[in-house]
Design a protein around this motif. Structure first.
Motif, PDB file in Angstrom:
ATOM      1  N   ILE A  63       0.861  -1.180   0.000  1.00  0.00           N
ATOM      2  CA  ILE A  63       0.000   0.000   0.000  1.00  0.00           C
ATOM      3  C   ILE A  63       0.896   1.227   0.000  1.00  0.00           C
ATOM      4  O   ILE A  63       1.898   1.290   0.721  1.00  0.00           O
ATOM      5  N   ARG A  64       0.565   2.185  -0.860  1.00  0.00           N
ATOM      6  CA  ARG A  64       1.346   3.412  -0.975  1.00  0.00           C
ATOM      7  C   ARG A  64       0.475   4.612  -0.626  1.00  0.00           C
ATOM      8  O   ARG A  64      -0.719   4.622  -0.920  1.00  0.00           O
ATOM      9  N   ASP A  71       0.212   9.745  -9.802  1.00  0.00           N
ATOM     10  CA  ASP A  71       1.077   8.606 -10.097  1.00  0.00           C
ATOM     11  C   ASP A  71       0.335   7.285  -9.981  1.00  0.00           C
ATOM     12  O   ASP A  71       0.553   6.355 -10.762  1.00  0.00           O
ATOM     13  N   PHE A  72      -0.550   7.177  -8.989  1.00  0.00           N
ATOM     14  CA  PHE A  72      -1.315   5.944  -8.807  1.00  0.00           C
ATOM     15  C   PHE A  72      -2.219   5.681 -10.010  1.00  0.00           C
ATOM     16  O   PHE A  72      -2.332   4.551 -10.493  1.00  0.00           O
ATOM     17  N   LEU A  73      -2.896   6.717 -10.482  1.00  0.00           N
ATOM     18  CA  LEU A  73      -3.786   6.558 -11.629  1.00  0.00           C
ATOM     19  C   LEU A  73      -3.000   6.231 -12.899  1.00  0.00           C
ATOM     20  O   LEU A  73      -3.464   5.457 -13.747  1.00  0.00           O
ATOM     21  N   LYS A  74      -1.797   6.789 -13.020  1.00  0.00           N
ATOM     22  CA  LYS A  74      -0.953   6.470 -14.175  1.00  0.00           C
ATOM     23  C   LYS A  74      -0.471   5.024 -14.098  1.00  0.00           C
ATOM     24  O   LYS A  74      -0.412   4.317 -15.111  1.00  0.00           O
ATOM     25  N   TYR A 102      -4.272   6.803  -1.452  1.00  0.00           N
ATOM     26  CA  TYR A 102      -3.590   5.520  -1.296  1.00  0.00           C
ATOM     27  C   TYR A 102      -3.797   4.682  -2.546  1.00  0.00           C
ATOM     28  O   TYR A 102      -4.712   4.915  -3.341  1.00  0.00           O
ATOM     29  N   ALA A 103      -2.940   3.686  -2.719  1.00  0.00           N
ATOM     30  CA  ALA A 103      -3.082   2.703  -3.788  1.00  0.00           C
ATOM     31  C   ALA A 103      -2.598   1.362  -3.257  1.00  0.00           C
ATOM     32  O   ALA A 103      -1.611   1.306  -2.514  1.00  0.00           O
ATOM     33  N   ILE A 104      -3.302   0.284  -3.631  1.00  0.00           N
ATOM     34  CA  ILE A 104      -2.925  -1.061  -3.211  1.00  0.00           C
ATOM     35  C   ILE A 104      -2.638  -1.913  -4.440  1.00  0.00           C
ATOM     36  O   ILE A 104      -3.409  -1.905  -5.397  1.00  0.00           O
ATOM     37  N   SER A 105      -1.511  -2.625  -4.409  1.00  0.00           N
ATOM     38  CA  SER A 105      -1.099  -3.488  -5.512  1.00  0.00           C
ATOM     39  C   SER A 105      -0.539  -4.785  -4.943  1.00  0.00           C
ATOM     40  O   SER A 105      -0.175  -4.850  -3.762  1.00  0.00           O
ATOM     41  N   PRO A 106      -0.449  -5.836  -5.769  1.00  0.00           N
ATOM     42  CA  PRO A 106       0.243  -7.049  -5.322  1.00  0.00           C
ATOM     43  C   PRO A 106       1.718  -6.741  -5.088  1.00  0.00           C
ATOM     44  O   PRO A 106       2.304  -5.909  -5.782  1.00  0.00           O
TER      45      PRO A 106
END
Length: 207
Positions: A63-64, A71-74, A102-106
């Motif tokens: 999570i960022r 940047d998350f949307l890009k 925030y953004a969540i990724s694997p």
């Protein structure tokens, strides 16, 4: 709080988030229904955001947090170009958090390329060349423009030559002002001007 880096590095216009802790991130993840989140660990690096690794339902994620969501949307947009030679993690969630987003990724296992030894770098050369070739051959028919781009794939300039010449222009929306950084280094500033003029002379040969 936010630590303003502008006073430390001339020409760099960004703020580094330094306030989140594993405890505050744990509470935030619970508010997102990640009730079973464990092994919350801060990740190193990152100039524009602060990241934490965590485990949820047996899956490793990251999570960022950032003051802006651009940047998350890009990152979310670029996942469409994911391929074996151009691996791009999927952004699963983007939303508001604290005083930003925030953004969540694997979580993808790996090492920062800047920290690799000479021996490891030599072993990675074929993979890096494959990555560059994948970038070169990626189908960009769904995008427009050139140079810097937004979360919809729209470039900041109408032509490649226009984008190249823009490096000499001040952009108040940019996080980096190269001219301000060079102003305190006369010799480097002179070198920049010399190279810029050489580039201008060669632009007529640029497709």
């Amino acid at each position: 709080m936010w630590l303003d880096r502008r006073s430390a590095t001339q020409g760099i216009k960004y703020n580094v988030l330094v306030k989140h802790t594993t405890e505050s991130v744990s509470r935030f993840l619970q508010s997102l229904d990640y009730h079973a989140s464990t092994n919350i660990v801060p990740a190193s690096g990152g100039d524009w955001s602060q990241a934490f690794f965590f485990e949820s339902d047996g899956l490793s994620k990251v999570i960022r947090f950032s003051q802006a969501n651009e940047d998350f949307l890009k990152d979310k947009f670029t996942h469409r170009f994911n391929s074996p030679n151009l691996p791009i993690p999927q952004v699963e969630e983007v939303g508001k958090a604290f005083d930003g987003y925030y953004a969540i990724s694997p979580k993808i296992e790996g090492e920062m390329i800047d920290n690799l030894s000479k021996e490891k770098m030599q072993l990675l050369v074929p993979d890096i060349l494959s990555l560059f070739n994948a970038l070169r051959t990626t189908d960009l028919s769904g995008t427009t423009g050139y140079g810097g781009w937004d979360s919809q794939g729209t470039g900041s300039s109408s032509g490649w030559q226009e984008f190249l010449t823009s490096v000499n222009q001040y952009d108040p929306t940019s996080r980096v002002d190269w001219r301000a950084g060079l102003a305190s280094r006369p010799e480097t500033n002179q070198l920049f001007d010399t190279v810029y003029q050489a580039m201008i002379a060669l632009l007529k040969y640029c497709p």
